[in-house]
Design a protein around this motif. Structure first.
Motif, mmCIF file in Angstrom:
data_model
loop_
_atom_site.group_PDB
_atom_site.id
_atom_site.type_symbol
_atom_site.label_atom_id
_atom_site.label_comp_id
_atom_site.label_asym_id
_atom_site.label_seq_id
_atom_site.Cartn_x
_atom_site.Cartn_y
_atom_site.Cartn_z
ATOM 1 N N ILE B 88 -28.775 11.611 21.933
ATOM 2 C CA ILE B 88 -29.523 12.340 22.964
ATOM 3 C C ILE B 88 -30.323 11.377 23.835
ATOM 4 C CG2 ILE B 88 -31.460 13.933 23.296
ATOM 5 C CD1 ILE B 88 -30.414 15.402 20.767
ATOM 6 N N LEU B 89 -30.956 10.380 23.183
ATOM 7 C CA LEU B 89 -31.826 9.471 23.938
ATOM 8 C C LEU B 89 -31.053 8.579 24.906
ATOM 9 C CD1 LEU B 89 -34.338 8.315 21.163
ATOM 10 C CD2 LEU B 89 -34.728 9.956 22.999
ATOM 11 N N THR B 90 -29.791 8.262 24.570
ATOM 12 C CA THR B 90 -29.050 7.301 25.390
ATOM 13 C C THR B 90 -28.073 7.975 26.354
ATOM 14 O OG1 THR B 90 -27.407 7.154 23.654
ATOM 15 C CG2 THR B 90 -29.111 5.462 23.664
ATOM 16 N N MET B 91 -27.876 9.289 26.184
ATOM 17 C CA MET B 91 -26.830 9.977 26.949
ATOM 18 C C MET B 91 -27.131 9.963 28.458
ATOM 19 S SD MET B 91 -25.547 13.793 26.048
ATOM 20 C CE MET B 91 -25.113 13.467 24.346
ATOM 21 N N PRO B 92 -26.127 9.649 29.275
ATOM 22 C CA PRO B 92 -26.348 9.727 30.722
ATOM 23 C C PRO B 92 -26.743 11.146 31.122
ATOM 24 C CG PRO B 92 -24.252 8.663 30.222
ATOM 25 C CD PRO B 92 -24.780 9.193 28.932
ATOM 26 N N ALA B 93 -27.694 11.251 32.060
ATOM 27 C CA ALA B 93 -28.251 12.558 32.414
ATOM 28 C C ALA B 93 -27.184 13.553 32.852
ATOM 29 C CB ALA B 93 -29.301 12.395 33.502
ATOM 30 N N ALA B 94 -26.181 13.079 33.583
ATOM 31 C CA ALA B 94 -25.159 13.983 34.083
ATOM 32 C C ALA B 94 -24.403 14.646 32.941
ATOM 33 C CB ALA B 94 -24.192 13.222 34.986
ATOM 34 N N ILE B 95 -24.008 13.818 31.948
ATOM 35 C CA ILE B 95 -23.275 14.377 30.809
ATOM 36 C C ILE B 95 -24.183 15.303 30.009
ATOM 37 C CG2 ILE B 95 -22.066 13.812 28.677
ATOM 38 C CD1 ILE B 95 -21.157 11.270 29.921
ATOM 39 N N SER B 117 -33.560 2.678 22.080
ATOM 40 C CA SER B 117 -33.264 3.894 21.332
ATOM 41 C C SER B 117 -33.344 3.643 19.824
ATOM 42 C CB SER B 117 -31.878 4.392 21.734
ATOM 43 O OG SER B 117 -31.477 5.410 20.864
ATOM 44 N N LEU B 118 -32.796 2.507 19.394
ATOM 45 C CA LEU B 118 -32.822 2.206 17.953
ATOM 46 C C LEU B 118 -34.257 2.084 17.450
ATOM 47 C CD1 LEU B 118 -29.926 -0.369 17.428
ATOM 48 C CD2 LEU B 118 -29.926 2.101 17.048
ATOM 49 N N ALA B 119 -35.139 1.547 18.278
ATOM 50 C CA ALA B 119 -36.540 1.413 17.858
ATOM 51 C C ALA B 119 -37.151 2.796 17.634
ATOM 52 C CB ALA B 119 -37.330 0.640 18.911
ATOM 53 N N VAL B 120 -36.885 3.713 18.583
ATOM 54 C CA VAL B 120 -37.410 5.075 18.431
ATOM 55 C C VAL B 120 -36.813 5.716 17.179
ATOM 56 C CG1 VAL B 120 -37.554 7.354 19.490
ATOM 57 C CG2 VAL B 120 -37.649 5.304 20.916
ATOM 58 N N VAL B 121 -35.504 5.520 17.014
ATOM 59 C CA VAL B 121 -34.806 6.105 15.870
ATOM 60 C C VAL B 121 -35.396 5.598 14.561
ATOM 61 C CG1 VAL B 121 -32.607 5.982 14.649
ATOM 62 C CG2 VAL B 121 -32.652 6.609 17.057
ATOM 63 N N ALA B 122 -35.705 4.313 14.502
ATOM 64 C CA ALA B 122 -36.263 3.739 13.271
ATOM 65 C C ALA B 122 -37.603 4.396 12.946
ATOM 66 C CB ALA B 122 -36.417 2.232 13.414
ATOM 67 N N LEU B 123 -38.441 4.554 13.966
ATOM 68 C CA LEU B 123 -39.742 5.185 13.736
ATOM 69 C C LEU B 123 -39.570 6.626 13.266
ATOM 70 C CD1 LEU B 123 -41.928 3.914 16.700
ATOM 71 C CD2 LEU B 123 -42.117 3.351 14.269
ATOM 72 N N PHE B 124 -38.659 7.318 13.934
ATOM 73 C CA PHE B 124 -38.396 8.705 13.559
ATOM 74 C C PHE B 124 -37.889 8.773 12.111
ATOM 75 C CE2 PHE B 124 -35.219 12.221 13.459
ATOM 76 C CZ PHE B 124 -36.105 13.280 13.595
ATOM 77 N N GLY B 125 -36.961 7.892 11.782
ATOM 78 C CA GLY B 125 -36.419 7.863 10.416
ATOM 79 C C GLY B 125 -37.519 7.618 9.399
ATOM 80 N N ALA B 126 -38.410 6.681 9.710
ATOM 81 C CA ALA B 126 -39.491 6.379 8.773
ATOM 82 C C ALA B 126 -40.391 7.601 8.603
ATOM 83 C CB ALA B 126 -40.295 5.186 9.276
ATOM 84 N N ALA B 127 -40.679 8.288 9.718
ATOM 85 C CA ALA B 127 -41.565 9.450 9.644
ATOM 86 C C ALA B 127 -40.935 10.563 8.806
ATOM 87 C CB ALA B 127 -41.883 9.954 11.048
ATOM 88 N N VAL B 128 -39.641 10.836 9.063
ATOM 89 C CA VAL B 128 -38.962 11.873 8.287
ATOM 90 C C VAL B 128 -38.918 11.488 6.814
ATOM 91 C CG1 VAL B 128 -36.763 13.041 7.917
ATOM 92 C CG2 VAL B 128 -37.568 12.642 10.238
ATOM 93 N N ALA B 129 -38.608 10.210 6.561
ATOM 94 C CA ALA B 129 -38.504 9.755 5.168
ATOM 95 C C ALA B 129 -39.850 9.904 4.464
ATOM 96 C CB ALA B 129 -38.039 8.305 5.132
ATOM 97 N N LEU B 130 -40.925 9.613 5.172
ATOM 98 C CA LEU B 130 -42.246 9.735 4.563
ATOM 99 C C LEU B 130 -42.520 11.192 4.190
ATOM 100 C CD1 LEU B 130 -44.881 8.303 3.821
ATOM 101 C CD2 LEU B 130 -45.726 8.863 6.093
ATOM 102 N N LEU B 131 -42.197 12.072 5.118
ATOM 103 C CA LEU B 131 -42.418 13.499 4.879
ATOM 104 C C LEU B 131 -41.614 13.989 3.668
ATOM 105 C CD1 LEU B 131 -43.862 15.841 6.467
ATOM 106 C CD2 LEU B 131 -41.589 16.419 7.311
ATOM 107 N N ILE B 132 -40.351 13.600 3.642
ATOM 108 C CA ILE B 132 -39.494 14.021 2.534
ATOM 109 C C ILE B 132 -39.882 13.300 1.250
ATOM 110 C CG2 ILE B 132 -37.131 13.973 1.664
ATOM 111 C CD1 ILE B 132 -36.174 14.039 4.535
ATOM 112 N N GLY B 133 -40.313 12.044 1.414
ATOM 113 C CA GLY B 133 -40.569 11.204 0.250
ATOM 114 C C GLY B 133 -41.768 11.646 -0.569
#
Lengths: 297, 642
Positions: B88-95, B117-133
């Motif tokens: 979603i973060l990298t997708m061209p706006a038209a598509i 995008s990978l940096a955002v994804v890493a932060l998001f992954g860490a946040a989700v993992a913390l919540l689940i963890g």
């Protein structure tokens, strides 16, 4: 909430929870003794479903089909113990788990290629698929039978575990298998009995599930057993009474969340069920009825 | 060679070993990638890209599962989250406009580059993992595994359910295919290095100690939940990034791609190579990927001479299943076992290179010094136990026990089997909650603290039935407590070298603890305790199972070490000669009560003690004779056969 709707859903919750309870109890009996989380338990159930299917295909009467289905589940469970797990005495929880995971995948492929990847319909007599009315409340015949069969099975099983020597040995083994062995009980016998019992329970669950769904497919057992896993953890992994309670609780959460939450949330049904269980575990990490277990330091 | 130099060399050689092993893995991955591209061209590059992404994914999984010993089924879910988010973060706006017309505004139109995008994804992954963890880290091994299965199902149903964001179960398309072979290879190398760094870090070591023996790890000052949570969050964040890269390789995918099939092949890759090591994870991926690709060739049916073999649905899955079974039955620890893959000449090379760089890179930059508690200045008085009581259901195992364990001396704790000695130890060290009483160390009541904090205060214990970290080396077994109490790497290295030397374990420093003979195992437990810099050392039957020579040697060592360090010792043993020889005072318990306290001489003539051990008949004799307590005689309680 209108009372009649509530009662109808309560019947549904009990009949679904009953299936989870039977499966979870089978998982717990085996886990408590040899520490195996049996991923292939679902396939034991599927075998039972196919047993029923083929018996009916041969034109046998329903009672015979039920007996064949349940027996095939028992045979599958005992064979699995014999062929795969007996050689792994003393293996780690992880090794056992992964072994059962692999067996489960292999069996699913066998079902898909050997029988059919598609659901096989089962024709049930019309009197079973009907419903009846009590005080203005319409209740299905099959859910009622399911609840009755579940309750009878659990009662008989409780009596078996309480009153018979084998049952007593199994309950003792669940708490402290080493001690049971030291006391001269044949360990292999107890393990085999545990698998047979789990097969019996899975077979009964298969019969009920097949009757409710009206079809059999290779993944038939896989998904209900996933819920049963969650139920065993919710009840307290290794605790027999916890597994039964956990099964009913998971069934109730599933049915009631589906019945009373807005339509827009229905795709999230599984997420809601499992999410609630995980929230409960946050408060009670040992489960609802933590197992009694001996830990020597 | 002096101690400091010794310690330095030991730590250096361990680092060289780790660097060499990492280099070997990197070389292996690069080699296979090059070989595939050269031999098979475009098809080879495709396989190599897939292989590198799988390595990143499995290495992420291994960060948690390998070090904690808990298999996770939830990592495919992290990968799915990463793939969708990065898509979603990298997708061209038209598509994006046509593929996801109802996408909420806060997610729309970022058009980020891959790395942002990978940096955002890493932060998001860490946040989700913390919540689940948070809930998962509280569960024990088997329950945690099942809970991760729950996570997999939850995430799958959310991905299917949030149609506006994910297109539900339909194919999600328009993701830029930016995972080139170079990106994938780079990711594999970075992930391997990160996983190795984590594994050798204090948190990685501490978690591996928990994996091998949780009660012992707690007694060595480790909080298991925290150790597991750190690994889970790191591992979840890495897996999310790996998933994003996977998504950018596929370009189009659906929630089904991140469900049981992916989980199964991830677990297969993890187990086949061996989950205890990073090398195992990498080798597992290579073996399984090559196998999968070969089997896929024939899955659609093929001709075997005159015989036409029809399409076999799920042949790849079944083959994987059989491979897993064979590996588990024949090599339960995986192809590589518990050791990282290594080449001696690479290690020598790394050692040489590092000794040249050595002056530039200081060894370890841990905290400045071991944490000291101001209250501990009072602990020169030792430990005092007041009214310690423990009720089990209907049984009072310890009943109002009061005695003190003075600093610089050995206090013996004896009593017949079942008298409550080990229970007293378990209460003092926090393994069991006490029903009443106090255990004072300075102004601190140990009973108020969790077990791992008690260890931090300097209370170290051995276990009656020897709880070592079996899959760690002897060196690491002693390193763990030193790091757990917050020593810097450098201090820890010196501490470890010193204690290994003191207990004659330097020669076996690199052996796996599980391979040691009995006597050395007993000594290693003591060395491990000393690395905690104990104020109180509790020895629960250190001489059990030793022959008289070994016992004499142990007694001599304990006396010397106690003298050197000045800690208080509480010594439990059935060999009364051994206890008499070391103790300046002896506490006798029977049926949970303290029945006598005194010097060894006083205890030997105390009628109550003799009664407890021998029975009433003997004790009633006119003049109580001293019980002959030679080193070779072990007294047993009445009614028991020795």
């Amino acid at each position: 909430m209108p009372l009649d709707l509530f009662i109808q859903q309560l019947v549904n919750a009990l009949s679904l929870g009953g299936i989870y309870a039977l499966l979870a109890l089978g998982l717990a009996v085996v886990f408590s003794i040899i520490r195996l989380i049996n991923f292939a338990h679902g396939e034991i159930m599927t075998v039972g479903g196919y047993g029923v299917f083929f018996s009916l295909l041969l034109g046998w009467p329903i009672p015979a089909a039920i007996i064949v289905g349940v027996s095939m589940s028992i045979i599958a469970a005992v064979a699995m113990e014999r062929l795969a797990f007996r050689a792994m005495k003393g293996a780690s929880v992880v090794s056992l788990l992964i072994t059962s995971f692999a067996i489960s995948e292999i069996l699913k492929v066998l079902f898909q290629n050997g029988i059919s990847a598609r659901p096989k319909p089962i024709a049930l007599p019309s009197e079973l698929s009907g419903s009846y009315e009590v005080g203005g409340i319409v209740i299905g015949v099959i859910p009622t039978l399911s609840i009755a069969i579940t309750l009878i099975s659990l009662t008989v099983l409780t009596a078996f575990l309480r009153r018979t020597t084998t049952g007593l040995a199994m309950r003792a083994a669940a708490e402290d298998f080493d001690m049971v062995r030291l006391l001269g009980v044949r360990a292999g016998g107890v393990v085999a009995a545990a698998f047979a019992l789990s097969g019996l329970l899975a077979g009964i669950a298969a019969v009920i599930w097949t009757a409710q769904r009206g079809s059999v497919d290779p993944l038939m057992g896989f998904f209900p057993v996933l819920k049963a896993f969650i139920a065993t953890v919710l009840g307290g992994l290794g605790s027999l009474s916890g597994a039964v309670l956990g099964g009913f609780v998971v069934g109730a959460i599933e049915v009631f969340s589906q019945a009373f939450l807005p339509e827009s949330l229905s795709p999230y049904r599984d997420a809601i069920v499992l999410g609630s269980v995980i929230l409960i575990l946050l408060v009670r990490p040992e489960g609802l009825i933590p197992p009694a277990r001996v830990d020597r330091s | 060679m002096n101690q400091a130099e010794n310690a330095f060399l030991e730590a250096e050689s361990r680092r060289a070993e780790a660097v060499a092993q990492t280099l070997l893995l990197v070389a292996l991955v690069v080699g296979i990638t090059v070989a595939l591209s050269l031999i098979m061209g475009r098809a080879g590059e495709r396989i190599a890209t897939q292989l590198c992404i799988s390595i990143a994914a499995i290495v992420s999984l291994a960060v948690f599962s390998g070090n904690s010993g808990i298999v996770s089924f939830g990592h495919a879910a992290f990968m799915g989250l990463g793939a969708y988010l990065s898509g979603i973060l990298t997708m061209p706006a038209a598509i994006q406009g046509s593929a996801l017309p109802n996408l909420p505004a806060f997610l729309a139109d970022y058009e980020l580059g891959l790395f942002a995008s990978l940096a955002v994804v890493a932060l998001f992954g860490a946040a989700v993992a913390l919540l689940i963890g948070l809930p998962i880290a509280r569960l024990n091994g088997a329950s945690a595994t099942i809970a991760t299965l729950g996570i997999l199902i939850i995430v799958h149903s959310v991905l299917v359910g949030t149609r506006d964001i994910t297109r539900g179960s339909q194919t999600f398309f328009g993701v830029p295919r930016v995972t080139t072979l170079e990106v994938a290879l780079g990711a594999a190398i970075v992930f391997i290095c990160l996983a190795r760094l984590y594994r050798e870090s204090r948190y990685g070591l501490m978690l591996r100690a928990v994996r091998d023996n949780e009660p012992a790890a707690v007694a060595m000052g480790i909080e298991p939940r925290r150790a597991r949570l750190i690994a889970w969050v790191a591992s979840g964040a890495l897996a999310t990034v790996a998933g994003a890269l996977y998504g950018h390789m596929l370009g189009a995918f659906s929630p089904r791609d991140f469900y049981f099939a992916l989980t199964f092949s991830m677990v297969a890759m993890l187990v086949v190579g061996g989950m205890l090591t990073v090398s195992g994870a990498v080798v597992g991926v290579i073996v399984v990927t090559l196998l999968q690709d070969s089997v896929r060739q024939i899955e659609g049916g093929f001709a075997l001479g005159p015989i036409e073999v029809p399409q076999i649905f799920g042949l790849t899955t079944a083959t994987l299943g059989i491979v897993i079974l064979l590996v588990i039955w024949l090599r339960p620890r995986g192809l590589l076992g518990y050791r990282e893959a290594s080449l001696p000449f690479l290690e020598r090379l790394a050692a040489q290179a590092m000794s040249r760089l050595g002056s530039l890179v200081p060894l370890g930059r841990g905290r400045a010094s071991v944490e000291t508690d101001a209250d501990l200045d009072h602990s020169r008085d030792g430990v005092s136990i007041k009214g310690l009581t423990k009720h089990f259901k209907g049984l009072t195992a310890v009943d109002e026990a009061s005695f003190s364990v003075p600093a610089g001396k050995v206090t013996g704790l004896i009593g017949p089997n079942g008298a409550g000695k080990s229970t007293i130890v378990n209460l003092m060290t926090g393994q069991l909650p006490a029903s009443a009483g106090a255990v004072r160390l300075g102004s601190v009541d140990l009973l108020d603290l969790p077990a791992y904090r008690i260890a931090h205060l300097g209370v170290a214990r051995t276990f009656q039935n020897n709880r070592l970290f079996e899959d760690l080396t002897v060196y690491e077994n002693v390193l763990v407590p030193a790091l757990a109490i917050g020593a810097s790497r450098q201090e820890a290295a010196q501490l470890v070298a010193h204690e290994l030397n003191a207990l004659d374990l330097l020669d076996v420093a690199h052996d796996r603890a599980g391979s040691l003979p009995y006597g050395a195992r007993k000594r290693l437990e003591i060395a491990r305790c000393l690395a905690l810099r104990p104020i109180l050392l509790v020895l629960d039957e250190p001489a059990a199972g030793m022959n008289p020579e070994e016992t004499a040697d142990l007694a001599e060592r304990l006396a010397r070490l106690g003298h050197e360090h000045g800690y208080a010792t509480l010594l439990i043993d059935h060999d009364l000669g051994f206890v008499n020889r070391l103790s300046s005072s002896i506490v006798v318990v029977n049926r949970g009560r303290v029945i006598a306290i005194g010097t060894p001489e006083q205890i030997q003539t105390n009628p109550d003690v003799i009664e407890a051990y021998i029975g009433t008949g003997r004790a009633r004799s006119e003049e109580p004779e001293p019980v002959p307590l030679s080193p070779s005689i072990t007294l047993t309680a009445k009614g028991e056969t020795p």
